[in-house]
Structure formats: C-alpha cells, structure tokens
Design an enzyme around this catalytic site. Structure first.
Site: not given
Ligand code: GDP
Ligand code: IMO
Ligand code: MG
Length: 424
Positions: A16, A13, A222, A40-41
């Site tokens: 990225k 988080d 990640q 989750g981006h």
C-alpha cells in the site's frame, strides 16, 4: 478523481505504501484514517528505504499529511518519525493530527503484551503495540485523546482516572507491574509539548480541500481480512481498514469518496495467527518467503505465504467497492514454473463456492480449489510497459481480471518506486 481510497485487499503488507507514494505525486493531501503503529509501510527510493508506521506515506513526497480521528497515536513513535523525517530532509511542517484521535498509553502496550501471553496457544499474534486495548478504551469511553494534550491539567486528570482502573487490572488480573502516575504524567507532558503544534480540526481541513477541488488520498493500513467487522474475526485488528471507514476515520461524508483502489499481492501473505486456506504447503512456502523478502516490517516475524486467493479477493472487491486493483510483487512469481491460484473453496459438506463463507467455521474448514496457470522464468526488471511482460505474466493478470471482473490498472514489478507498470 478528487477523493481516492487505497485499501489493502488481503491480510496486509500488500504494498500500500508504495502505491500511495506513486499516486501522491498527483495528490494534494494524504490521510491515514485508521490503525496506528501496527502498520509498516515501505517505500524504496533509489538506495534509500523508508519504513513508515504512523505518518501517511505522502510524507516522502513532501505532501500535506493528515492523521485522522480514526487513528490511534503512539506519541513516542510519531515523534520519533517526525524527527527522523526532519533529519532526512523531509519537512513535517504540514503534518496535521486530529484532536479526536486516541492516544496509545503505556498501559495499552502492557495489556496487549500481557493478554497475548495469557492467551497462550489461542493468542492472536498481535504486533503488541497496544492497538486493541487503545481502541477498546475508546469504545469504553475511557480513552485519552490527542486534544487532551492541549491542556496539561486535563491531561493529568485523565491519566489519573485511567490509571486508577488500569493499575488494578495490571496487578490483579495480569499480575504485572503498575504504572506510577507522576512518571506517566511527566512523560506525556513532554510529548504534549511536541504534539501541540500539529493538533488540527482535520475534518474541516479535508472538507475544505475537497470543496476547493483538491485531490485527497486516503491511505488504509492493515487490510480487508484484518477488518474488525469484515475480517477473519477474532484474528483481526481492532479498527476498520475497509474503504468506507475512510469517511468516518477522517470525518467526511460517505458520498465524497470517488474511487477505491484495492492493493493485492500477486500471491498472499499473512503475519500472525488465523485461518489461511491458500497457505502453501512444503518448501515452496520458504522459497516464496525468501524471494519476496516476506518478513514483517514492524515485528520482523516471518510472514506466512500462500497462492493468490481469488475467493478472498472477490470478497474484498465486494466489501470495499473496489473499482480498480493494483497487483504488486508480480516479479516474485517469476521463479515458479507453474503458478497455482485458488479459484474456489471446498466446504465441509463437499460443495464448492466462489463466495467467501459467511460463517467462521465454514471458513476455518475451507479447502482451496487450485487452478494451475503457466509460469514464466524471465525477470520483470526491464519491463517498462505492460507490453514488455512475458506472455504468461500477462495471461496471469488477465485471468485475475476475468475472475473478479475488475481492472488491474497498476502492476508491481519490483520494490523500487519506479517499478510499477500503469495500464490505461
Ligand atoms: P504495506 O504495509 O501494504 O505498505 O506493505 P509493506 O511495505 O509492509 O510490504 C510490502 C513489501 O514489498 C515492502 O518491502 C515493499 O518494498 C515491497 N514491494 C512493494 N511492491 C513490490 C513489488 O511490486 N515487487 C517487489 N519485489 N517488492 C515490492
Ligand atoms: P500494514 O498496514 C500485516 C496483524 C497482526 C495480527 C493482527 C492484530 O503494514 O499492512 P494488532 O497489533 O493490529 O492488534 O494485530 O493484525 N496486523 C498486520 N498484518 N500488516 C499490517 O499492517 C498489520 N497490522 C496488524 O499481525 O495478526
Ligand atoms: Mg506493512
């Protein structure tokens, strides 16, 4: 640089997605090389927000997107995302999914959930999206791959073989409900019809692109400290987010990678269990969480917050071969009068180290040595270049560069796409 890896340098988080979105402008292809919908981006474009779990973030810029062989694919999530992007006016015609990527099956989700429940106090705090059990089956050679959707007979056979074993486990070990072959086979045959057009020899596709001088971005999910080999095992994910895994996770030669950009927050967050030496004690942690909106994209869980940990970041620079850093969320620090930074750890015997401990027990017992830097109270909203930054903020960035001997080339000053300062 033709082949650039964007890798998380902390516990995930870091932003990225936003950095990939920025660099995708000048890239021809964006590839995910590991992980699955545990990611989750987030990308914020004006008043639109995209939260992406399966597709590479390059989809927002309309770039060709590759899901590499190193990924695990939950067809339900991927199809949902493809539909969502089509509805939002973004074409998915140039999405390519490796036939060698593994499929997340319903029993992977069930086992992830049941095993976390069973671990109780010792739980890892996974995202419960079936990631670990899917990679475990890959290693066990029991997995079902994306290419299996190309042949309905093979798909059904593989589901049958896997279920014969998984149902025993589910019932006898985890004491949960078994799955019905007909139901799962029908469900996955439905997914298969949707996925078939996307299945591609992605290794060849990316190889040809690089050979033709195209620019390819490799988007890590990640992060380094969640890496199965190099992270804080067992509180890690089940894939290799480190930069070198981009080569195996897409199927290109190791020497093809030209540049590695590490993404780090100006502080640190961690979601899930596990040691975290620079975790903030007291109410400042809640302040940081609120200011940074530190709640998980996938699970909505509160993220644990800490001061920037230069020992861990130095380690990330080493194991990824980071050439440049993107330092995100510098704006969140605007509200602190002083900003502590962890520069060393004190180990059990009292000695201090600048190097990340190689032994798990040393890391678990490590205490942060904090150096306090001056804060700044100005918001960074109106900064359009590094020269506009308050002096203390500039000093903060320079301190990080000196300690790590790596240049910070990008600085995040807000969630919006345009809130990034570029340094030459
Ligand atoms: P990822 O998983 O590494 O892509 O990061 P996430 O999207 O899960 O979490 C990063 C969060 O911080 C998202 O909500 C982003 O919109 C936000 N963000 C990214 N960069 C910045 C920044 O420079 N400043 C602020 N305030 N927010 C940012
Ligand atoms: P992005 O790509 C932060 C964490 C989970 C848990 C551990 C194992 O958005 O940075 P898993 O479901 O992978 O078996 O969970 O890893 N984790 C993440 N933390 N960001 C992520 O992804 C994460 N993906 C997994 O919280 O501690
Ligand atoms: Mg995330």
């Amino acid at each position: 640089m033709p082949a650039t890896v964007i890798v998380g340098a902390q516990w995930g988080d870091e932003g990225k997605g936003k950095i990939v979105d920025l660099l995708a402008q000048d890239s021809d292809i964006v590839c995910r090389y590991q992980g699955g919908p545990n990611a989750g981006h987030t990308i914020v474009v004006g008043d639109e927000t995209f939260k992406i779990r399966a597709l590479p973030s390059g989809i927002v810029r309309g770039k060709p997107c590759v899901i590499g062989n190193g990924c695990v694919v939950d067809p339900d999530v991927l199809i949902g995302e493809l539909d969502e992007f089509e509805q939002r006016g973004r074409s998915t015609a140039q999405v390519y999914v490796s036939g060698n990527a593994h499929l997340i099956m319903p029993w992977h989700l069930a086992i992830d959930q049941a095993s976390e429940r069973r671990l109780g106090r010792l739980a890892i705090g996974t995202t419960r999206r079936g990631i670990g059990p899917c990679y475990a089956d890959k290693a066990m050679r029991l997995g079902i791959r994306v290419q299996d959707v190309l042949d309905p007979k093979i798909l059904r056979q593989k589901i049958e073989v896997a279920l014969a074993e998984k149902n025993l486990w589910l019932q006898r070990v985890y004491e949960t409900e078994p799955f019905d072959l007909e139901t799962v086979a029908a469900q996955y045959e439905g997914y298969a019809q949707r996925l078939r057009p996307y299945v591609t020899d992605t290794s060849l596709y990316v190889y040809n692109a690089l050979r033709d001088g195209k620019f390819v971005l490799f988007e890590g999910a990640q992060a380094t400290l969640l890496d199965l080999d190099h992270g804080t095992y067992p509180f890690v994910t089940s894939s290799n987010p480190v930069a070198s895994a981009a080569a195996t996770g897409v199927g290109i030669g190791a020497g093809r990678i030209d540049r590695v950009i590490g993404v780090a927050k100006a502080y640190v967050t961690r979601v899930g269990e596990g040691p975290f030496p620079s975790e903030i004690e007291g109410p400042a942690q809640d302040t940081m969480r609120e200011l940074g909106h530190e709640y998980g994209t996938v699970t909505g869980r509160s993220r644990r917050c800490g001061w920037l940990d230069l020992v861990a970041l130095r380690y990330a620079v080493r194991v990824n071969g980071i050439d440049q850093l993107a330092l995100t969320k510098l704006d969140v620090l605007s509200h602190f009068a002083e900003v502590p930074v962890c520069v060393r750890y004190t180990l059990r015997g009292g000695e201090e180290t600048r190097d990340f401990p190689a032994h798990q027990s040393d890391f678990h017992a490590a205490k942060p040595v904090l150096e306090t830097l001056a804060g700044w109270s100005e918001t960074l909203d109106d900064c359009t270049s590094v020269d506009d930054l308050p002096e203390a903020a500039r000093r903060y960035v320079e301190f990080v560069e000196r300690e790590l001997d790596v240049e910070v080339t990008l600085i995040g000053t807000g969630a919006e796409r345009t809130n990034v300062l570029t340094r030459a």
